[in-house]
Design a protein around this motif. Structure first.
Motif, PDB file in Angstrom:
ATOM      1  N   GLY A 294       0.821  -1.207   0.000  1.00 40.52           N
ATOM      2  CA  GLY A 294       0.000   0.000   0.000  1.00 40.52           C
ATOM      3  C   GLY A 294       0.855   1.257   0.000  1.00 40.52           C
ATOM      4  O   GLY A 294       0.575   2.221  -0.724  1.00 40.52           O
ATOM      5  N   MET A 295       1.915   1.239   0.800  1.00 40.71           N
ATOM      6  CA  MET A 295       2.781   2.414   0.871  1.00 40.71           C
ATOM      7  C   MET A 295       3.471   2.673  -0.465  1.00 40.71           C
ATOM      8  O   MET A 295       3.572   3.826  -0.927  1.00 40.71           O
ATOM      9  N   VAL A 296       3.941   1.608  -1.099  1.00 40.43           N
ATOM     10  CA  VAL A 296       4.600   1.763  -2.400  1.00 40.43           C
ATOM     11  C   VAL A 296       3.600   2.284  -3.432  1.00 40.43           C
ATOM     12  O   VAL A 296       3.917   3.190  -4.218  1.00 40.43           O
ATOM     13  N   LEU A 297       2.379   1.744  -3.392  1.00 42.44           N
ATOM     14  CA  LEU A 297       1.344   2.223  -4.312  1.00 42.44           C
ATOM     15  C   LEU A 297       1.101   3.709  -4.104  1.00 42.44           C
ATOM     16  O   LEU A 297       0.938   4.477  -5.062  1.00 42.44           O
ATOM     17  N   GLY A 298       1.081   4.144  -2.842  1.00 41.17           N
ATOM     18  CA  GLY A 298       0.876   5.545  -2.525  1.00 41.17           C
ATOM     19  C   GLY A 298       1.960   6.406  -3.163  1.00 41.17           C
ATOM     20  O   GLY A 298       1.683   7.421  -3.807  1.00 41.17           O
ATOM     21  N   LEU A 299       3.209   5.974  -2.992  1.00 39.00           N
ATOM     22  CA  LEU A 299       4.340   6.739  -3.546  1.00 39.00           C
ATOM     23  C   LEU A 299       4.276   6.806  -5.069  1.00 39.00           C
ATOM     24  O   LEU A 299       4.278   7.884  -5.667  1.00 39.00           O
ATOM     25  N   GLN A 300       4.213   5.617  -5.687  1.00 40.50           N
ATOM     26  CA  GLN A 300       4.251   5.561  -7.152  1.00 40.50           C
ATOM     27  C   GLN A 300       3.047   6.270  -7.744  1.00 40.50           C
ATOM     28  O   GLN A 300       3.177   7.033  -8.707  1.00 40.50           O
TER      29      GLN A 300
ATOM     30  N   LEU B  72       0.259  10.588 -10.745  1.00 42.89           N
ATOM     31  CA  LEU B  72      -0.961  11.404 -10.740  1.00 42.89           C
ATOM     32  C   LEU B  72      -0.651  12.890 -10.605  1.00 42.89           C
ATOM     33  O   LEU B  72      -1.344  13.731 -11.175  1.00 42.89           O
ATOM     34  N   SER B  73       0.401  13.236  -9.870  1.00 44.53           N
ATOM     35  CA  SER B  73       0.672  14.669  -9.642  1.00 44.53           C
ATOM     36  C   SER B  73       1.095  15.352 -10.941  1.00 44.53           C
ATOM     37  O   SER B  73       0.932  16.559 -11.080  1.00 44.53           O
ATOM     38  N   ASP B  74       1.602  14.593 -11.913  1.00 47.76           N
ATOM     39  CA  ASP B  74       1.924  15.170 -13.225  1.00 47.76           C
ATOM     40  C   ASP B  74       0.681  15.747 -13.886  1.00 47.76           C
ATOM     41  O   ASP B  74       0.758  16.730 -14.633  1.00 47.76           O
ATOM     42  N   PHE B  75      -0.447  15.111 -13.632  1.00 47.26           N
ATOM     43  CA  PHE B  75      -1.695  15.582 -14.222  1.00 47.26           C
ATOM     44  C   PHE B  75      -2.500  16.422 -13.238  1.00 47.26           C
ATOM     45  O   PHE B  75      -3.653  16.736 -13.480  1.00 47.26           O
ATOM     46  N   GLY B  76      -1.923  16.719 -12.138  1.00 49.31           N
ATOM     47  CA  GLY B  76      -2.632  17.458 -11.104  1.00 49.31           C
ATOM     48  C   GLY B  76      -3.780  16.694 -10.501  1.00 49.31           C
ATOM     49  O   GLY B  76      -4.752  17.263 -10.026  1.00 49.31           O
ATOM     50  N   ALA B  77      -3.702  15.367 -10.588  1.00 49.93           N
ATOM     51  CA  ALA B  77      -4.842  14.562 -10.149  1.00 49.93           C
ATOM     52  C   ALA B  77      -4.541  13.789  -8.882  1.00 49.93           C
ATOM     53  O   ALA B  77      -5.076  12.705  -8.658  1.00 49.93           O
TER      54      ALA B  77
ATOM     55  N   GLU C 208      -5.510  14.041  -6.021  1.00 51.03           N
ATOM     56  CA  GLU C 208      -6.666  13.778  -5.150  1.00 51.03           C
ATOM     57  C   GLU C 208      -7.263  12.396  -5.411  1.00 51.03           C
ATOM     58  O   GLU C 208      -7.915  11.833  -4.538  1.00 51.03           O
ATOM     59  N   THR C 209      -7.061  11.892  -6.627  1.00 53.73           N
ATOM     60  CA  THR C 209      -7.633  10.577  -6.938  1.00 53.73           C
ATOM     61  C   THR C 209      -6.728   9.433  -6.474  1.00 53.73           C
ATOM     62  O   THR C 209      -6.954   8.281  -6.825  1.00 53.73           O
ATOM     63  N   LEU C 210      -5.695   9.761  -5.700  1.00 53.16           N
ATOM     64  CA  LEU C 210      -4.774   8.725  -5.215  1.00 53.16           C
ATOM     65  C   LEU C 210      -5.528   7.609  -4.487  1.00 53.16           C
ATOM     66  O   LEU C 210      -5.252   6.419  -4.681  1.00 53.16           O
ATOM     67  N   GLY C 211      -6.504   8.003  -3.687  1.00 47.35           N
ATOM     68  CA  GLY C 211      -7.263   7.009  -2.921  1.00 47.35           C
ATOM     69  C   GLY C 211      -7.947   6.004  -3.832  1.00 47.35           C
ATOM     70  O   GLY C 211      -7.931   4.794  -3.579  1.00 47.35           O
ATOM     71  N   VAL C 212      -8.536   6.509  -4.920  1.00 48.57           N
ATOM     72  CA  VAL C 212      -9.216   5.620  -5.862  1.00 48.57           C
ATOM     73  C   VAL C 212      -8.215   4.631  -6.456  1.00 48.57           C
ATOM     74  O   VAL C 212      -8.464   3.422  -6.523  1.00 48.57           O
ATOM     75  N   MET C 213      -7.067   5.177  -6.875  1.00 48.53           N
ATOM     76  CA  MET C 213      -6.076   4.319  -7.515  1.00 48.53           C
ATOM     77  C   MET C 213      -5.590   3.218  -6.580  1.00 48.53           C
ATOM     78  O   MET C 213      -5.553   2.039  -6.939  1.00 48.53           O
ATOM     79  N   VAL C 214      -5.242   3.648  -5.373  1.00 52.96           N
ATOM     80  CA  VAL C 214      -4.722   2.664  -4.402  1.00 52.96           C
ATOM     81  C   VAL C 214      -5.783   1.602  -4.107  1.00 52.96           C
ATOM     82  O   VAL C 214      -5.527   0.395  -4.188  1.00 52.96           O
TER      83      VAL C 214
END
Lengths: 260, 273
Positions: free
Chosen positions: A66-72, A77-82, A84-90
């Motif tokens: 989970g932690m690695v997923l959060g980092l990667q 996502l931050s490249d696209f300014g997105a 906030e959707t980190l939670g969905v992705m993880v």
């Protein structure tokens, strides 16, 4: 050329015979459910040694995945300014894929290998045959409780893996990288579907639990009763359960998510 | 169970043949095991003595012939009936085959708990009685890996008699025992046989110990019965093979060498290969 064909035929026949023996074995194990209903304490003991003792490795691995997923996820996502959707992705990747698959692989290494070695050694030391001579069916008394313990623990362990993984992703994403906590959870809540994501994940891990326990117990029961035979059977269990898990995952994913 | 209407043989083997792969283990052999007696099966290692016990117990199926135990043809029984029959058979495995995840007490209690609905206090009484008869009542809390080989075999014996069987099969009970454990086992087998009115089948290649307690001896080699009789008859036998086996002579009909081909010829063949 003829030799190659002969070998091919020989190997295929051997595999098919083994599959047949395995199927009869599975049917025999499934009839053991009546004994388990009569004596649930047998199942409870195995749930402890197969399921509860696997908790630690599942929890720790889930946290790190989970932690690695959060980092990667954050970097992409931050490249696209997105971000906030980190939670969905993880959460999606954990619940749909990584939870069931990785915990099944860990389960194969931790619990299934132990089951094969245990059953194989019981066979090698004549404990199974001794039980038969005491008019106790070892498949029902010894193997069926272990099978159902694996079958029931697997979905629970996968769910635990996903849950801890989401917490790990939140720790890194919100705590370390500064994603908004409210956005992290609310996006996840809005996007994740119960039947599409969570239920499918549970179905996957149930299938993996069934197949992995079957492979482990059959390899142990079918092992050549020598030290070398048991060690080979243990190796085969880990390799075959891993292959079966990954192969079935592809098929199940194609069936479940093929339409979208 | 011991009515006179039944035959006086607990086990009777008729024209039995059995092979493993291409190797013929038994070739048309017949044997009788008299009720209440100790019958020994002796022969060199690898003659399938253990296989014979597994055939009697119904764990293997013969190719030909039949085995009748207590009036029932073992290999024609339905599984449930076979299990019922096995409750009346005890078997002592060479390794003891104790369940390694249970204490001595639980091992002896295992068949009672599986097959009866006795209360725990009654089971305790029975287990302690069985352990007392093999002299290991004090060892009830030990785990199987804490036992010596001789003790493990005695615990296995207590477990085998837990359900008060009518017969008991001993697979190589004397192998690898120190002289004291050996003496104890020999005495135990004899005592149990007479006090519990058991039919005992002892498979062994320890000539002295077996001949001392057996009422009747079968000698098997290469799938055939090569000699039979009471220990006295066997020891007076004219057959060269029987004499060699009973005395443990190096010379005799049984060759020391595995193959027959010429030694010198074999040595000089290396260049050609």
């Amino acid at each position: 050329m003829l030799y190659v064909l002969q070998q091919l035929g020989y190997v295929t026949r051997q595999r098919l015979t083994k599959l047949g023996r395995g199927t009869f074995f599975l049917l025999h194990v499934l009839t053991g459910i009546s004994d388990i209903l009569r004596r649930p304490e047998l199942l409870i003991r195995q749930l402890y040694s197969v399921g509860v003792l696997t908790f630690l490795i599942i929890t720790v691995s889930g946290l790190f995945v989970g932690m690695v997923l959060g980092l990667q996820g954050y970097y992409v996502l931050s490249d696209f300014g997105a971000e906030e959707t980190l939670g969905v992705m993880v959460a999606t990747s954990l619940v749909r894929e990584l939870g069931p698959v990785v915990s099944a692989l860990l389960f194969a290494g931790r619990a299934d290998s132990a089951l094969t070695a245990e059953i194989g050694l019981m066979k090698a030391t004549e404990q199974l045959s001794g039980m038969e001579m005491m008019a106790v069916d070892p498949v029902k008394r010894i193997i069926a409780p272990r099978f159902f313990a694996g079958f029931f623990s697997m979905p629970l362990l996968a769910a635990l893996f996903s849950m801890i993984g989401v917490l790990g992703g939140q720790m890194v994403g919100v705590g370390l990288l500064g994603v908004d906590d409210g956005a992290f959870w609310s996006q996840m809540q809005a996007k994740l579907d119960f039947s599409d994501d969570i239920l499918n994940g549970i179905i996957k891990s149930t299938v993996f639990g069934f197949v992995a326990s079957w492979i482990a117990l059959f390899e142990g029961y079918d092992a050549v009763p020598t030290s070398e035979g048991v060690s080979r059977a243990t190796t085969r269990t880990v390799v075959n359960s891993a292959f079966a898990t990954l192969g079935l995952d592809f098929i199940l994913t194609a069936l479940m998510f093929g339409d979208d | 169970m011991y009515s006179a209407a039944q035959t006086d043989n607990t086990v009777s083997i008729q024209n039995l043949s059995f092979s493993r792969g291409d190797r013929k283990i038994f070739d048309d052999i017949s044997m009788q095991f008299a009720r209440g007696k100790i019958t020994a099966i002796m022969g060199p290692s690898g003659t399938g003595k253990t296989t014979l016990l597994k055939l009697i117990g119904g764990q293997l199926c013969p190719e030909q012939g039949c085995i009748v135990v207590d009036g029932e043809n073992v290999h024609q029984l339905r599984l449930a009936d076979l299990y019922d029959l096995r409750k009346r058979m005890g078997m002592l495995f060479q390794s003891g085959a104790l369940l390694t995840d249970m204490s001595v007490y639980d091992n002896v209690a295992f068949p009672l708990r599986e097959h009866t609905r006795l209360t725990e206090s009654l089971i305790r009484t029975l287990v302690l009685m069985k352990l007392q008869s093999v002299g290991l009542r004090g060892a009830r809390d030990l785990m199987p890996n804490e036992l010596s080989g001789g003790m493990a075999r005695r615990v296995a014996l207590a477990r085998a008699i837990a359900l008060d069987p009518m017969m008991i099969m001993y697979d190589e009970p004397f192998t690898g025992q120190d002289p004291i454990s050996l003496g104890v086992l020999v005495k135990l087998i004899k005592t149990l046989n007479s006090t519990l009115h058991l039919t005992s089948i002892v498979v062994s290649h320890d000539v002295q110990e077996t001949a001392a307690i057996a009422d009747y001896i079968y000698l098997i080699s290469d799938g055939k019965v090569v000699g039979q009789g009471t220990p006295e008859q066997i020891s007076r036998s004219e057959s060269g093979w029987v004499r060699q086996f009973m005395r443990g002579d190096a010379d005799g009909p049984v060759r020391f060498h595995y193959t027959d081909d010429d030694y010198l010829e074999d040595l000089f063949h290396t260049e050609e290969q």
